[in-house]
Design a protein around this motif. Structure first.
Motif, PDB file in Angstrom:
ATOM      1  N   ASN A   1      77.603 -10.654  28.099  1.00 25.20           N
ATOM      2  CA  ASN A   1      78.634  -9.694  27.706  1.00 25.20           C
ATOM      3  C   ASN A   1      77.943  -8.447  27.175  1.00 25.20           C
ATOM      4  N   ILE A   2      78.093  -7.342  27.882  1.00 25.14           N
ATOM      5  CA  ILE A   2      77.482  -6.078  27.476  1.00 25.14           C
ATOM      6  C   ILE A   2      78.542  -5.197  26.835  1.00 25.14           C
ATOM      7  N   GLU A   3      78.408  -4.958  25.535  1.00 22.15           N
ATOM      8  CA  GLU A   3      79.349  -4.106  24.807  1.00 22.15           C
ATOM      9  C   GLU A   3      78.698  -2.752  24.552  1.00 22.15           C
ATOM     10  N   MET A   4      79.334  -1.697  25.051  1.00 24.34           N
ATOM     11  CA  MET A   4      78.801  -0.340  24.920  1.00 24.34           C
ATOM     12  C   MET A   4      79.842   0.565  24.275  1.00 24.34           C
ATOM     13  N   GLU A   5      79.423   1.352  23.306  1.00 22.97           N
ATOM     14  CA  GLU A   5      80.282   2.398  22.747  1.00 22.97           C
ATOM     15  C   GLU A   5      79.475   3.682  22.676  1.00 22.97           C
ATOM     16  N   VAL A   6      80.051   4.778  23.188  1.00 23.05           N
ATOM     17  CA  VAL A   6      79.304   6.031  23.278  1.00 23.05           C
ATOM     18  C   VAL A   6      80.139   7.177  22.708  1.00 23.05           C
ATOM     19  N   THR A   7      79.424   8.182  22.211  1.00 23.49           N
ATOM     20  CA  THR A   7      80.046   9.431  21.799  1.00 23.49           C
ATOM     21  C   THR A   7      79.867  10.443  22.927  1.00 23.49           C
ATOM     22  N   LEU A   8      80.964  11.024  23.374  1.00 25.03           N
ATOM     23  CA  LEU A   8      80.913  11.978  24.476  1.00 25.03           C
ATOM     24  C   LEU A   8      80.740  13.393  23.962  1.00 25.03           C
ATOM     25  N   SER A   9      80.060  14.216  24.741  1.00 19.18           N
ATOM     26  CA  SER A   9      79.904  15.619  24.386  1.00 19.18           C
ATOM     27  C   SER A   9      81.233  16.352  24.508  1.00 19.18           C
TER      28      SER A   9
END
Length: 305
Positions: free
Chosen positions: A202-210
């Motif tokens: 299970n790959i959990e990713m959270e990112v902040t976008l420009s």
């Protein structure tokens, strides 16, 4: 044949009385909203500011656009709405959150970043506070074809969007996705005479976008999904015939991965996407020969370089 006598029941009103209902009492308080006392909007010194007040676990139908088939789909979003509250305000107006949700739904509530930014901006105005925030999580479905037979079926990933708007600081937008993959243990492959054990990852990713992220050019859901799946031992498929299964298991054997490998490889892909300025990656493997799970994580902020 003997017929049983039909039970004679009291009428519904009498039944309600039997189980505790009583006649309405006298009512003296006004029904007109303008004449009702508004406790929530009382202005005094209430000792502390509140970081967050709002509502959560609100389920509502939503529309999702996708770069993968199906390109438009209806799903169920689970919402969280909140704002801070000044020391001089007693509370918030809970109904305003769901009133705004209904008004956007009547216009067709599409979960794109432009719409959600507008939603939070107007929510802050409606609440008469300095900020407002929302999180919506939803299942996102996408078509996946088997590698040999090309038999199609639908997979899904759990996705979410977080939007915070502050009157002074502007917007803070984060998006996230949990993708499921196959990993094959490199240690098992190395030490065994034959075979190696696999597990579901299970790959959990959270990112902040420009701020200049263009959702019309890039589907952030696909970007995150591809970062997870393209670095895995193998992808997960809803439909596999025997030739497909042979291809998938051989691919996994050719691409062994530890959880440590996965979070580093996924992080490389996210780092190379210019429109992502900060990210966190976590891999959890549901071990097939252990009772425990294996985990690893990375958090990185490109703005601090």
């Amino acid at each position: 044949m003997h017929e049983t006598a039909k039970k004679q029941l009291p009428n519904k009103q009498e039944r309600h009385k039997l189980f505790g209902s009583v006649e309405p009492g006298p009512k003296h308080k006004p029904m007109e909203k303008s004449k009702m006392k508004d406790l929530q909007n009382t202005k005094k010194d209430f000792l502390f500011e509140l970081d967050v007040v709002g509502i959560s676990n609100v389920k509502h139908p939503v529309v999702i656009n996708s770069s993968l088939t199906p390109e438009t789909q209806t799903s169920v979003g689970t919402f969280y709405f909140a704002s801070s509250i000044s020391q001089g305000s007693k509370g918030t107006n809970m109904s305003r959150f769901t009133e705004q949700l209904q008004s956007y739904y009547e216009d067709g509530f599409v979960l794109d970043l432009k719409t959600l930014k507008s939603f939070v901006y107007h929510l802050r105005e409606r609440l008469e506070q300095n900020d407002a925030e929302m999180t919506v999580s939803f299942p996102w479905f996408f078509e996946r074809k088997a590698p040999y037979s090309e038999k199609a079926g639908l997979n899904y990933a759990d996705a979410w969007i977080k939007v915070h708007y502050d009157q002074e600081q502007g917007y803070d937008i984060k998006v996230g996705l949990t993708g499921k993959i196959t990993t094959l243990c490199p240690c098992s492959k190395e030490i065994s005479e034959y075979s190696a054990h696999n597990q579901r990852g299970n790959i959990e990713m959270e990112v902040t976008l420009s701020e200049d992220f263009n959702e019309e050019q890039h589907d952030w859901k696909f970007l995150l999904l591809e970062a997870a799946e393209s670095n895995a031992s193998a992808r997960i498929h809803p439909v596999l015939k025997r030739p497909d299964e042979k291809m998938v298991t051989e691919q996994a054997y050719e691409n062994p991965r530890f959880v440590e490998d996965m979070v580093r490889l996924v992080s490389c892909d996210l780092y190379e996407i210019d429109e992502i300025v900060q990210f966190s990656v976590k891999c959890l493997n549901e071990e097939s020969i252990h009772l425990h799970d294996a985990i690893a994580s990375i958090t990185y902020d490109k703005r601090t370089e």
